[in-house]
Scaffold this motif. Structure first.
Motif, PDB file in Angstrom:
ATOM      1  N   CYS A 117      22.109  -5.920  -5.788  1.00  0.00           N
ATOM      2  CA  CYS A 117      21.508  -4.629  -5.484  1.00  0.00           C
ATOM      3  C   CYS A 117      21.092  -3.975  -6.799  1.00  0.00           C
TER       4      CYS A 117
ATOM      5  N   CYS B  72      23.665  -0.566  -7.184  1.00  0.00           N
ATOM      6  CA  CYS B  72      25.108  -0.688  -7.421  1.00  0.00           C
ATOM      7  C   CYS B  72      25.472  -2.021  -8.074  1.00  0.00           C
TER       8      CYS B  72
ATOM      9  N   CYS C  79      21.354  -0.890   1.461  1.00  0.00           N
ATOM     10  CA  CYS C  79      22.364  -1.752   0.845  1.00  0.00           C
ATOM     11  C   CYS C  79      23.688  -1.547   1.574  1.00  0.00           C
TER      12      CYS C  79
ATOM     13  N   CYS D 210      26.231   0.450  -1.172  1.00  0.00           N
ATOM     14  CA  CYS D 210      25.972   1.809  -1.665  1.00  0.00           C
ATOM     15  C   CYS D 210      24.988   2.589  -0.792  1.00  0.00           C
TER      16      CYS D 210
ATOM     17  N   ILE E 234      21.875   2.633  -0.544  1.00  0.00           N
ATOM     18  CA  ILE E 234      20.556   3.037  -1.062  1.00  0.00           C
ATOM     19  C   ILE E 234      19.466   2.329  -0.232  1.00  0.00           C
TER      20      ILE E 234
HETATM   21 ZN   LIG Z   1      23.833  -1.180  -3.500  1.00  0.00          ZN
END
Ligand SMILES: [Zn+2]
Length: 270
Positions: A37, A40, A62, A65, A67
């Protein structure tokens, strides 16, 4: 059944194109590390890395995290699986050898990757141009398609013509740039045109050129019509050349040159 199998191979190639598109301009290896990712840095598990499906399953986020992950990832995968499967279908249908399938998949994967990189960065990676030159020469010597010369002298002659073409156009461009203070076309674009000579011979250059110019004009006109493009706005040209090279490989240069001649003939007799 075989098309189903090819479709899945092309999905993973599409996924690889995404890796190339984002890693190459950042100078990160495209082989290692495994997908992570960008936010993160967590490594993405294999079951979260299945082309297209994982994006929808994770609702474009993701797992760690949360996002948002761009919709362009599954879009590129989907587009390439269509392009790749169609290439396979055309080449397979025309009873080309298995080798031909490899060439067309390599060609379309590289062209699609450098088109995306040109759209993102106005940059053509020279490593990929070199790769295209090498595969082009090999496909010239070892295959049985209509472009293949199977002759080392003729292959060398194509390389020679392609080098002359590149430096001659480069020279003209420098003159033009001095006079008008604006560059008509990038050197990477010229390199790609020169590479089309190595792959398809001078007639292939003509067909690649015609297809790319027509599509670029069409997009330019539509862009102006719908006010999406400003006058003299810089437009990435590699996608058009790539389209030209791909269509030349799939249908042959004679097919496109004939269309152009017929078009000219019908205008003359209008
Ligand atoms: Zn992530």
């Amino acid at each position: 059944m075989i098309y189903f199998f090819v479709f899945f191979i092309c999905l993973s190639l599409g996924s690889f194109i995404n890796v190339i598109r984002y890693r190459l301009p950042e100078n990160i290896s495209i082989i290692y590390p495994r997908s992570f990712c960008f936010n993160c840095n967590n490594q993405i598990k294999w079951f979260d890395n299945v082309p297209i499906f994982s994006w929808f399953f994770l609702k474009g986020k993701c797992r760690v995290c949360n996002i948002p992950i761009s919709f362009q990832y599954p879009l590129v995968e989907f587009l390439y699986s269509f392009i790749g499967t169609y290439s396979f279908y055309k080449v397979y249908e025309d009873k080309y050898s298995f080798l031909e399938v490899i060439y067309v998949l390599l060609l379309s994967t590289i062209l699609f990757s450098i088109s995306l990189i040109d759209i993102d960065h106005y940059w053509v990676p020279s490593n990929f141009c070199n790769l295209l030159i090498i595969i082009g020469v090999i496909s010239n010597l070892f295959s049985n398609n209509s472009f293949c010369t199977q002759n080392i002298i003729q292959a060398l002659l194509r390389i020679f013509i392609s080098i002359i073409f590149y430096f001659f156009i480069k020279f003209l461009l420098n003159l033009q740039e001095k006079k008008f203070k604006i560059r008509l076309i990038g050197l990477g674009d010229i390199k790609l045109f020169a590479i089309s000579i190595i792959w398809f011979g001078p007639e292939g250059l003509l067909s690649t050129f015609l297809i790319s110019i027509y599509f670029a004009l069409l997009i330019g006109l539509l862009g102006r019509l719908f006010k999406k493009l400003k006058p003299l706005q810089k437009v990435p040209f590699v996608p058009f050349i790539s389209l030209g090279m791909w269509l030349t490989f799939i249908f042959g240069s004679q097919f496109w040159v004939n269309i152009w001649l017929d078009f000219g003939y019908s205008i003359n007799n209008f």
